[in-house]
Design a protein around this motif. Structure first.
Motif, PDB file in Angstrom:
ATOM      1  N   MET A   1      10.085  -4.884  -0.246  1.00  0.00           N
ATOM      2  CA  MET A   1       9.602  -3.504  -0.237  1.00  0.00           C
ATOM      3  C   MET A   1       8.981  -3.161   1.109  1.00  0.00           C
ATOM      4  O   MET A   1       8.266  -3.963   1.711  1.00  0.00           O
ATOM      5  CB  MET A   1       8.545  -3.315  -1.344  1.00  0.00           C
ATOM      6  N   THR A   2       9.244  -1.954   1.615  1.00  0.00           N
ATOM      7  CA  THR A   2       8.636  -1.482   2.853  1.00  0.00           C
ATOM      8  C   THR A   2       7.133  -1.314   2.662  1.00  0.00           C
ATOM      9  O   THR A   2       6.670  -0.861   1.629  1.00  0.00           O
ATOM     10  CB  THR A   2       9.257  -0.130   3.255  1.00  0.00           C
ATOM     11  N   THR A   3       6.360  -1.692   3.688  1.00  0.00           N
ATOM     12  CA  THR A   3       4.922  -1.548   3.611  1.00  0.00           C
ATOM     13  C   THR A   3       4.558  -0.076   3.456  1.00  0.00           C
ATOM     14  O   THR A   3       4.967   0.757   4.273  1.00  0.00           O
ATOM     15  CB  THR A   3       4.254  -2.112   4.882  1.00  0.00           C
ATOM     16  N   PRO A   4       3.793   0.275   2.418  1.00  0.00           N
ATOM     17  CA  PRO A   4       3.477   1.700   2.205  1.00  0.00           C
ATOM     18  C   PRO A   4       2.509   2.225   3.248  1.00  0.00           C
ATOM     19  O   PRO A   4       1.650   1.493   3.749  1.00  0.00           O
ATOM     20  CB  PRO A   4       2.838   1.698   0.818  1.00  0.00           C
ATOM     21  N   VAL A   5       2.639   3.501   3.563  1.00  0.00           N
ATOM     22  CA  VAL A   5       1.736   4.124   4.539  1.00  0.00           C
ATOM     23  C   VAL A   5       0.420   4.516   3.878  1.00  0.00           C
ATOM     24  O   VAL A   5      -0.601   4.675   4.548  1.00  0.00           O
ATOM     25  CB  VAL A   5       2.389   5.356   5.184  1.00  0.00           C
ATOM     26  N   ARG A   6       0.427   4.703   2.561  1.00  0.00           N
ATOM     27  CA  ARG A   6      -0.778   5.028   1.810  1.00  0.00           C
ATOM     28  C   ARG A   6      -0.529   4.735   0.336  1.00  0.00           C
ATOM     29  O   ARG A   6       0.610   4.518  -0.074  1.00  0.00           O
ATOM     30  CB  ARG A   6      -1.181   6.491   2.003  1.00  0.00           C
ATOM     31  N   LEU A   7      -1.592   4.734  -0.441  1.00  0.00           N
ATOM     32  CA  LEU A   7      -1.483   4.586  -1.883  1.00  0.00           C
ATOM     33  C   LEU A   7      -1.828   5.914  -2.552  1.00  0.00           C
ATOM     34  O   LEU A   7      -2.740   6.620  -2.110  1.00  0.00           O
ATOM     35  CB  LEU A   7      -2.430   3.500  -2.395  1.00  0.00           C
ATOM     36  N   VAL A   8      -1.101   6.225  -3.590  1.00  0.00           N
ATOM     37  CA  VAL A   8      -1.354   7.443  -4.365  1.00  0.00           C
ATOM     38  C   VAL A   8      -1.522   7.034  -5.820  1.00  0.00           C
ATOM     39  O   VAL A   8      -0.612   6.465  -6.429  1.00  0.00           O
ATOM     40  CB  VAL A   8      -0.200   8.452  -4.219  1.00  0.00           C
ATOM     41  N   PHE A   9      -2.688   7.300  -6.362  1.00  0.00           N
ATOM     42  CA  PHE A   9      -3.045   6.906  -7.716  1.00  0.00           C
ATOM     43  C   PHE A   9      -2.922   8.112  -8.650  1.00  0.00           C
ATOM     44  O   PHE A   9      -3.311   9.221  -8.299  1.00  0.00           O
ATOM     45  CB  PHE A   9      -4.479   6.385  -7.756  1.00  0.00           C
ATOM     46  N   SER A  10      -2.408   7.866  -9.850  1.00  0.00           N
ATOM     47  CA  SER A  10      -2.302   8.971 -10.809  1.00  0.00           C
ATOM     48  C   SER A  10      -2.592   8.502 -12.218  1.00  0.00           C
ATOM     49  O   SER A  10      -2.038   7.500 -12.690  1.00  0.00           O
ATOM     50  CB  SER A  10      -0.905   9.593 -10.777  1.00  0.00           C
ATOM     51  N   ASP A  11      -3.463   9.232 -12.887  1.00  0.00           N
ATOM     52  CA  ASP A  11      -3.610   9.119 -14.328  1.00  0.00           C
ATOM     53  C   ASP A  11      -2.285   9.569 -14.949  1.00  0.00           C
ATOM     54  O   ASP A  11      -1.444  10.183 -14.288  1.00  0.00           O
ATOM     55  CB  ASP A  11      -4.768  10.021 -14.768  1.00  0.00           C
ATOM     56  N   VAL A  12      -2.108   9.275 -16.239  1.00  0.00           N
ATOM     57  CA  VAL A  12      -0.847   9.600 -16.912  1.00  0.00           C
ATOM     58  C   VAL A  12      -1.001  10.778 -17.880  1.00  0.00           C
ATOM     59  O   VAL A  12      -0.470  11.865 -17.655  1.00  0.00           O
ATOM     60  CB  VAL A  12      -0.288   8.358 -17.639  1.00  0.00           C
ATOM     61  N   ASP A  13      -1.744  10.581 -18.960  1.00  0.00           N
ATOM     62  CA  ASP A  13      -1.811  11.591 -20.019  1.00  0.00           C
ATOM     63  C   ASP A  13      -2.481  12.874 -19.544  1.00  0.00           C
ATOM     64  O   ASP A  13      -3.601  12.850 -19.009  1.00  0.00           O
ATOM     65  CB  ASP A  13      -2.580  11.045 -21.222  1.00  0.00           C
ATOM     66  N   GLU A  14      -1.788  13.972 -19.716  1.00  0.00           N
ATOM     67  CA  GLU A  14      -2.242  15.313 -19.350  1.00  0.00           C
ATOM     68  C   GLU A  14      -2.499  15.466 -17.853  1.00  0.00           C
ATOM     69  O   GLU A  14      -3.124  16.432 -17.422  1.00  0.00           O
ATOM     70  CB  GLU A  14      -3.473  15.705 -20.173  1.00  0.00           C
TER      71      GLU A  14
ATOM     72  N   ALA B   1      -9.858  -0.766 -10.307  1.00  0.00           N
ATOM     73  CA  ALA B   1      -8.428  -0.919 -10.033  1.00  0.00           C
ATOM     74  C   ALA B   1      -8.069  -0.374  -8.657  1.00  0.00           C
ATOM     75  O   ALA B   1      -7.306  -0.988  -7.905  1.00  0.00           O
ATOM     76  CB  ALA B   1      -7.611  -0.216 -11.110  1.00  0.00           C
ATOM     77  N   VAL B   2      -8.621   0.790  -8.321  1.00  0.00           N
ATOM     78  CA  VAL B   2      -8.363   1.375  -6.999  1.00  0.00           C
ATOM     79  C   VAL B   2      -8.876   0.455  -5.907  1.00  0.00           C
ATOM     80  O   VAL B   2      -8.173   0.185  -4.912  1.00  0.00           O
ATOM     81  CB  VAL B   2      -9.029   2.763  -6.900  1.00  0.00           C
ATOM     82  N   ARG B   3     -10.061  -0.065  -6.085  1.00  0.00           N
ATOM     83  CA  ARG B   3     -10.640  -0.932  -5.053  1.00  0.00           C
ATOM     84  C   ARG B   3      -9.829  -2.215  -4.879  1.00  0.00           C
ATOM     85  O   ARG B   3      -9.638  -2.691  -3.756  1.00  0.00           O
ATOM     86  CB  ARG B   3     -12.092  -1.253  -5.402  1.00  0.00           C
TER      87      ARG B   3
ATOM     88  N   ALA C   1      -7.977  -3.245  -1.449  1.00  0.00           N
ATOM     89  CA  ALA C   1      -8.308  -4.516  -0.805  1.00  0.00           C
ATOM     90  C   ALA C   1      -7.052  -5.332  -0.531  1.00  0.00           C
ATOM     91  O   ALA C   1      -6.995  -6.092   0.440  1.00  0.00           O
ATOM     92  CB  ALA C   1      -9.270  -5.307  -1.682  1.00  0.00           C
ATOM     93  N   ALA C   2      -6.038  -5.165  -1.382  1.00  0.00           N
ATOM     94  CA  ALA C   2      -4.778  -5.887  -1.182  1.00  0.00           C
ATOM     95  C   ALA C   2      -3.903  -5.247  -0.108  1.00  0.00           C
ATOM     96  O   ALA C   2      -2.889  -5.831   0.294  1.00  0.00           O
ATOM     97  CB  ALA C   2      -4.008  -5.941  -2.504  1.00  0.00           C
ATOM     98  N   HIS C   3      -4.296  -4.062   0.352  1.00  0.00           N
ATOM     99  CA  HIS C   3      -3.568  -3.350   1.419  1.00  0.00           C
ATOM    100  C   HIS C   3      -4.567  -2.966   2.512  1.00  0.00           C
ATOM    101  O   HIS C   3      -4.878  -1.785   2.697  1.00  0.00           O
ATOM    102  CB  HIS C   3      -2.880  -2.103   0.865  1.00  0.00           C
ATOM    103  N   PRO C   4      -5.086  -3.956   3.246  1.00  0.00           N
ATOM    104  CA  PRO C   4      -6.169  -3.677   4.200  1.00  0.00           C
ATOM    105  C   PRO C   4      -5.764  -2.755   5.350  1.00  0.00           C
ATOM    106  O   PRO C   4      -6.640  -2.204   6.024  1.00  0.00           O
ATOM    107  CB  PRO C   4      -6.551  -5.071   4.715  1.00  0.00           C
ATOM    108  N   HIS C   5      -4.465  -2.564   5.555  1.00  0.00           N
ATOM    109  CA  HIS C   5      -4.022  -1.663   6.628  1.00  0.00           C
ATOM    110  C   HIS C   5      -4.137  -0.196   6.222  1.00  0.00           C
ATOM    111  O   HIS C   5      -4.000   0.700   7.070  1.00  0.00           O
ATOM    112  CB  HIS C   5      -2.565  -1.959   6.996  1.00  0.00           C
ATOM    113  N   ILE C   6      -4.393   0.066   4.933  1.00  0.00           N
ATOM    114  CA  ILE C   6      -4.450   1.437   4.435  1.00  0.00           C
ATOM    115  C   ILE C   6      -5.894   1.913   4.391  1.00  0.00           C
ATOM    116  O   ILE C   6      -6.775   1.241   3.849  1.00  0.00           O
ATOM    117  CB  ILE C   6      -3.809   1.534   3.037  1.00  0.00           C
TER     118      ILE C   6
END
Length: 231
Positions: A1-14, A166-168, A172-177
Motif C-alpha cells: 500500500m502507498t504511504t498515506p498523506v493523511r488519515l481520515v477518521f469516520s464514525d459509521v451510524d448516522e 484509537a485515533v492516537r 502514532a503508527a504513522h509518525p510522518h502524518i
C-alpha cells in the motif's frame, strides 16, 4: 500500500450511513433466523436499551448490553448475514449519507487512508469498509468460543474515549502524518473525543455536537452543504 498523506477518521451510524446499523442488523438477523421469536427478541433488546438510555446509562455500558443479545449465535452465520444485510441495504438509494460518502471518497482520491471508527461490529462494518475503500476498521469486537458468540466483548466498546485512543494509536503508527492535517467525521457527542484529536473535525447533522465544537465544520446530513459550525 502507498504511504498515506493523511488519515481520515469516520464514525459509521448516522454519519456515513443513515441507519443505526446495530439495531437494523439485529432486526434483520433475528427476524430472518428465528422468525417471530427473533423479531420479539429484537424488539425486547430495543426496548431495554431505550429504557437504559432514558435512565442515563452510559453508552459504553449499553453497548455491552446490546452484544449480550448475540450470545449463542454462530459467528460464521452472523458474518455471512452481515454481508447479505450490507448488500441489500447498500442497494437502496437512501443507505448512505451522500455528503459524507462523497467527502470520504474525495479524501481517498487525494491520497488519504480512511479509518472507520464505530461501536458496531465487524459483521456490519467490514463489508462497508471494503465498499468505501477504508484501510482500517476500529470497532467493538464480540468474543467467541468454539465458533459461537459469547455475548461479551473482547476489550472495550469503541465509544467515547475509546475513539480518542484509537485515533492516537493510528497516528502514532504513522509518525510522518501531522494530526493537524487529518480529518474526522462524527454525528454524536460521543464522537467528540475523536473529533478533537484532528485539525479538521466535521460534524454531520448533529446540532448538539456542533455547539460543542466551535471552529469545526458542519455538514448537514441531507443536502451536503458545508458551513462553519457557528452558522
Amino acid at each position: 500500500m502507498t504511504t498515506p498523506v493523511r488519515l481520515v477518521f469516520s464514525d459509521v451510524d448516522e454519519t456515513l450511513i443513515r441507519c443505526k446499523s446495530m439495531f437494523d442488523f439485529l432486526d434483520f438477523y433475528l427476524g430472518r433466523t428465528h422468525g417471530r421469536d427473533g423479531t420479539a427478541r429484537a424488539r425486547a433488546v430495543r426496548e431495554r436499551l431505550a429504557a437504559l438510555a432514558a435512565a442515563g446509562t452510559p453508552r459504553e455500558q449499553a453497548n455491552r448490553v446490546y452484544y449480550r443479545a448475540w450470545a449463542g449465535e454462530p459467528a460464521d452465520r452472523v458474518t455471512a448475514a452481515g454481508a447479505e444485510w450490507f448488500a441489500r441495504r447498500a442497494a437502496a438509494g437512501s443507505f448512505y449519507v451522500p455528503a459524507t460518502r462523497d467527502a470520504l471518497l474525495g479524501h481517498l482520491a487525494d491520497g488519504a487512508a480512511l479509518v472507520l471508527v464505530s461501536g458496531s461490529f465487524p459483521a456490519v462494518v467490514d463489508p462497508l469498509a471494503a465498499a468505501i475503500g477504508a484501510t482500517h476498521v476500529v470497532c467493538s469486537r464480540p468474543g467467541a468460543r468454539d465458533g459461537v458468540l459469547t455475548g461479551e466483548l473482547v476489550g472495550e466498546p469503541v465509544i467515547g474515549e475509546a475513539k480518542r485512543s484509537a485515533v492516537r494509536r493510528l497516528l502514532a503508527a504513522h509518525p510522518h502524518i501531522d494530526p493537524a492535517d487529518c480529518h474526522a467525521y462524527g454525528d454524536h457527542v460521543s464522537d467528540l473525543p475523536m473529533l478533537t484529536e484532528v485539525g479538521h473535525p466535521v460534524v454531520v447533522g448533529g446540532r448538539e455536537l456542533a455547539r460543542r465544537l466551535p471552529g469545526g465544520v458542519f455538514l448537514p446530513a441531507d443536502d451536503g452543504v458545508t458551513s462553519p459550525v457557528g452558522d
